[in-house]
Design a protein around this motif. Structure first.
Motif, PDB file in Angstrom:
ATOM      1  N   SER A   1       5.574  -1.739  -0.034  1.00 16.96           N
ATOM      2  CA  SER A   1       4.290  -1.502  -0.697  1.00 16.96           C
ATOM      3  C   SER A   1       4.240  -2.176  -2.062  1.00 16.96           C
ATOM      4  N   GLN A   2       5.420  -2.397  -2.684  1.00 16.16           N
ATOM      5  CA  GLN A   2       5.464  -3.009  -4.014  1.00 16.16           C
ATOM      6  C   GLN A   2       5.169  -4.515  -3.982  1.00 16.16           C
ATOM      7  N   LEU A   3       5.230  -5.127  -2.798  1.00 13.82           N
ATOM      8  CA  LEU A   3       5.065  -6.565  -2.702  1.00 13.82           C
ATOM      9  C   LEU A   3       3.674  -6.948  -2.218  1.00 13.82           C
ATOM     10  N   ASP A   4       3.239  -8.154  -2.599  1.00  8.57           N
ATOM     11  CA  ASP A   4       1.907  -8.619  -2.226  1.00  8.57           C
ATOM     12  C   ASP A   4       1.844  -9.103  -0.783  1.00  8.57           C
ATOM     13  N   ASP A   5       2.977  -9.571  -0.262  1.00  9.43           N
ATOM     14  CA  ASP A   5       2.982 -10.196   1.060  1.00  9.43           C
ATOM     15  C   ASP A   5       3.671  -9.336   2.110  1.00  9.43           C
ATOM     16  N   ASN A   6       3.152  -9.443   3.319  1.00 13.73           N
ATOM     17  CA  ASN A   6       3.772  -8.886   4.522  1.00 13.73           C
ATOM     18  C   ASN A   6       4.424 -10.088   5.216  1.00 13.73           C
ATOM     19  N   THR A   7       5.754 -10.041   5.394  1.00 11.97           N
ATOM     20  CA  THR A   7       6.489 -11.236   5.791  1.00 11.97           C
ATOM     21  C   THR A   7       7.267 -11.023   7.079  1.00 11.97           C
TER      22      THR A   7
ATOM     23  N   GLY B   1       1.794  -2.486   8.411  1.00 10.70           N
ATOM     24  CA  GLY B   1       0.585  -2.737   7.656  1.00 10.70           C
ATOM     25  C   GLY B   1      -0.554  -3.140   8.570  1.00 10.70           C
ATOM     26  N   GLU B   2      -1.244  -4.228   8.238  1.00  9.68           N
ATOM     27  CA  GLU B   2      -2.362  -4.710   9.047  1.00  9.68           C
ATOM     28  C   GLU B   2      -1.898  -5.521  10.249  1.00  9.68           C
ATOM     29  N   LEU B   3      -0.620  -5.830  10.321  1.00  6.66           N
ATOM     30  CA  LEU B   3      -0.119  -6.725  11.353  1.00  6.66           C
ATOM     31  C   LEU B   3       0.573  -5.987  12.485  1.00  6.66           C
ATOM     32  N   THR B   4       0.581  -6.628  13.656  1.00  5.67           N
ATOM     33  CA  THR B   4       1.308  -6.136  14.824  1.00  5.67           C
ATOM     34  C   THR B   4       2.159  -7.284  15.348  1.00  5.67           C
ATOM     35  N   THR B   5       3.458  -7.053  15.455  1.00  7.65           N
ATOM     36  CA  THR B   5       4.386  -8.068  15.942  1.00  7.65           C
ATOM     37  C   THR B   5       4.910  -7.657  17.302  1.00  7.65           C
ATOM     38  N   GLN B   6       4.907  -8.589  18.251  1.00 12.06           N
ATOM     39  CA  GLN B   6       5.362  -8.294  19.610  1.00 12.06           C
ATOM     40  C   GLN B   6       6.407  -9.309  20.055  1.00 12.06           C
ATOM     41  N   VAL B   7       7.502  -8.800  20.647  1.00 12.05           N
ATOM     42  CA  VAL B   7       8.565  -9.660  21.177  1.00 12.05           C
ATOM     43  C   VAL B   7       9.072  -9.045  22.473  1.00 12.05           C
ATOM     44  N   LYS B   8       9.894  -9.795  23.190  1.00  9.61           N
ATOM     45  CA  LYS B   8      10.533  -9.277  24.401  1.00  9.61           C
ATOM     46  C   LYS B   8      12.051  -9.276  24.291  1.00  9.61           C
ATOM     47  N   GLY B   9      12.586 -10.066  23.383  1.00 10.41           N
ATOM     48  CA  GLY B   9      14.017 -10.104  23.156  1.00 10.41           C
ATOM     49  C   GLY B   9      14.331 -11.207  22.176  1.00 10.41           C
ATOM     50  N   THR B  10      14.525 -10.866  20.909  1.00  6.09           N
ATOM     51  CA  THR B  10      14.721 -11.870  19.866  1.00  6.09           C
ATOM     52  C   THR B  10      15.240 -11.182  18.618  1.00  6.09           C
ATOM     53  N   SER B  11      15.556 -11.950  17.564  1.00  7.29           N
ATOM     54  CA  SER B  11      16.013 -11.355  16.310  1.00  7.29           C
ATOM     55  C   SER B  11      15.176 -11.897  15.155  1.00  7.29           C
ATOM     56  N   PHE B  12      14.850 -11.018  14.217  1.00  5.54           N
ATOM     57  CA  PHE B  12      13.949 -11.380  13.124  1.00  5.54           C
ATOM     58  C   PHE B  12      13.960 -10.282  12.076  1.00  5.54           C
TER      59      PHE B  12
ATOM     60  N   THR C   1      -3.863  -8.498   0.306  1.00  3.93           N
ATOM     61  CA  THR C   1      -5.143  -8.316  -0.383  1.00  3.93           C
ATOM     62  C   THR C   1      -6.213  -9.234   0.192  1.00  3.93           C
ATOM     63  N   THR C   2      -5.886 -10.507   0.362  1.00  2.30           N
ATOM     64  CA  THR C   2      -6.884 -11.491   0.791  1.00  2.30           C
ATOM     65  C   THR C   2      -6.932 -11.698   2.301  1.00  2.30           C
ATOM     66  N   GLY C   3      -5.839 -11.341   3.005  1.00  2.00           N
ATOM     67  CA  GLY C   3      -5.770 -11.599   4.438  1.00  2.00           C
ATOM     68  C   GLY C   3      -5.411 -13.035   4.770  1.00  2.00           C
ATOM     69  N   GLN C   4      -5.158 -13.855   3.761  1.00  2.00           N
ATOM     70  CA  GLN C   4      -4.753 -15.235   3.998  1.00  2.00           C
ATOM     71  C   GLN C   4      -3.260 -15.282   4.336  1.00  2.00           C
ATOM     72  N   TYR C   5      -2.876 -16.279   5.114  1.00  2.00           N
ATOM     73  CA  TYR C   5      -1.481 -16.361   5.537  1.00  2.00           C
ATOM     74  C   TYR C   5      -1.049 -17.811   5.665  1.00  2.00           C
ATOM     75  N   ALA C   6       0.281 -17.992   5.668  1.00  2.00           N
ATOM     76  CA  ALA C   6       0.843 -19.336   5.806  1.00  2.00           C
ATOM     77  C   ALA C   6       2.159 -19.219   6.558  1.00  2.00           C
TER      78      ALA C   6
ATOM     79  N   VAL D   1       2.596 -12.663  16.317  1.00  2.00           N
ATOM     80  CA  VAL D   1       2.069 -11.801  15.261  1.00  2.00           C
ATOM     81  C   VAL D   1       0.550 -11.768  15.364  1.00  2.00           C
ATOM     82  N   ARG D   2      -0.017 -10.557  15.300  1.00  2.00           N
ATOM     83  CA  ARG D   2      -1.466 -10.375  15.353  1.00  2.00           C
ATOM     84  C   ARG D   2      -1.959  -9.683  14.091  1.00  2.00           C
ATOM     85  N   ASP D   3      -3.190 -10.040  13.728  1.00  2.00           N
ATOM     86  CA  ASP D   3      -3.938  -9.321  12.704  1.00  2.00           C
ATOM     87  C   ASP D   3      -5.092  -8.655  13.439  1.00  2.00           C
ATOM     88  N   GLY D   4      -4.941  -7.349  13.702  1.00  2.00           N
ATOM     89  CA  GLY D   4      -5.908  -6.678  14.567  1.00  2.00           C
ATOM     90  C   GLY D   4      -5.775  -7.219  15.980  1.00  2.00           C
TER      91      GLY D   4
END
Length: 362
Positions: A228-234, A211-222, A265-270, A244-247
């Motif tokens: 698309s049916q959900l409101d949140d990107n988790t 989606g709008e996010l880019t996640t970067q790692v070097k060696g980890t599990s997640f 939708t809002t770009g807000q995160y927690a 994690v980056r937004d742009g």
């Protein structure tokens, strides 16, 4: 700076198309492509034609690097069998037949027929073995330099990537490997829900675009969940550290048992503390819902039972927040009975739809 780099890249791509790019400019283009996270961001703004030009240029650069050792710089004696094989091949291709002392010769093409950026290939002496190796290299490179897609349709997928990263994909998920995967970096795009256990390689960061996010790692599990049916990107971290980056903006540096929830939708995160093992229990056949929305409950029922969910009125509260657990062996009626008892509601199943409605006796 981003706009300036984009303009430079577009200018260099135009020069590639025109055949006027210099070696210094090619080195500049290579430099601009080094940061793979930045590349993910601006590459999406290129046109299809510009992407095709860039892919062709990169294939050619890599081909030159990989086949450089096949190119003799002078004339050498070749064995009789090689010379005979070349003469047979050259006759069919209308190339000049080699003399008795020198190596076979590839004919020099007229200037207007030469490839604009491969003139160094035209005049050199080479054995048949080298020609076969180069031809095989072209075939293999073209065959494997395409994006690779994985799609979990109707079931989960469990496999390893070429770099030994362990992947578990939930139903309805897609994973696309970059055509340059495991070269300078390890870049992928995804949707749905995927568990990553990334093989450690500090020299080649693992980058996921979701989606709008880019996640970067070097060696980890997640786990990343971005249906698309959900409101949140988790993003939920089991081990290691996840950026994690937004742009271009870093929005979180997650550690084990951290969960980032980003509203699409809002770009807000927690960022919240969770039990990551519980959140990834779907990888072993258990579905654990913790503060799940109506949309997530509907998604899980569709995935497991192939039924649409309708919740009438305030049958499960307002807003709906679900706490429940079930596994792949749980019957639909048993799950609905459990939910009805928890929320003092009732249910009915008709064809492909499940309806949960307020208890008529209340």
């Amino acid at each position: 700076m981003e706009d300036e780099n984009m303009e430079q890249i577009r200018t260099l791509l135009r020069k590639i198309k025109e055949g006027t790019i210099t070696e210094e400019e090619e080195l500049l283009l290579e430099y601009l492509l080094i940061d793979q996270v930045e590349r993910f961001i601006w590459e999406e703004n290129l046109s299809l034609q510009e992407r095709a030009l860039l892919d062709e240029w990169e294939r050619e650069r890599l081909f030159l690097q990989q086949t450089e050792h096949f190119m003799p710089t002078g004339t050498k004696d070749v064995d009789p069998e090689t010379r005979a094989a070349w003469d047979t091949f050259a006759g069919k291709m209308h190339f000049p037949v080699s003399d008795t002392k020198g190596a076979p010769e590839v004919p020099e093409l007229p200037e207007h027929q030469r490839p604009k950026r491969l003139k160094q290939f035209i005049t050199f002496s080479v054995s048949v073995a080298a020609i076969i190796a180069i031809a095989a290299g072209i075939f293999l490179f073209q065959s494997f330099n395409q994006p690779v897609s994985y799609y979990a349709d109707g079931t989960s997928l469990d496999f390893r990537l070429p770099d030994n990263t362990h992947i578990i994909m939930n139903e309805g998920s897609e994973l696309i490997l970059s055509s340059r995967f495991n070269k300078r970096s390890r870049s992928v795009k995804m949707s749905g829900e995927i568990f990553f256990d990334v093989a450690r390689n500090p020299e080649k960061p693992f980058i996921i675009k979701h989606g709008e996010l880019t996640t970067q790692v070097k060696g980890t599990s997640f786990t990343i969940r971005d249906y698309s049916q959900l409101d949140d990107n988790t993003v939920i971290v089991n081990t290691g550290i996840v950026q994690v980056r937004d742009g271009r903006k870093e929005i979180a540096l997650l550690t084990p048992n951290n969960q980032l929830s980003y509203n699409k939708t809002t770009g807000q995160y927690a960022v919240n503390k969770v039990d990551a093992t519980t959140q990834s229990a779907w990888t072993i056949g258990r579905i654990v819902l913790r503060n799940a929305s109506e949309k997530e409950l509907a998604l899980r029922i569709m995935q497991r039972y192939g039924k649409h969910l309708v919740i009438e009125g305030r049958a499960m509260g307002d807003p709906v927040r679900v706490y429940s657990e079930f596994n792949t062996e749980t019957q639909l009626e048993d799950l609905l009975q459990s939910l009805s008892m928890a929320y003092d509601s009732d249910f009915r199943i008709k064809n492909d739809t499940v309806v949960i409605y307020p208890n008529p006796h209340d």
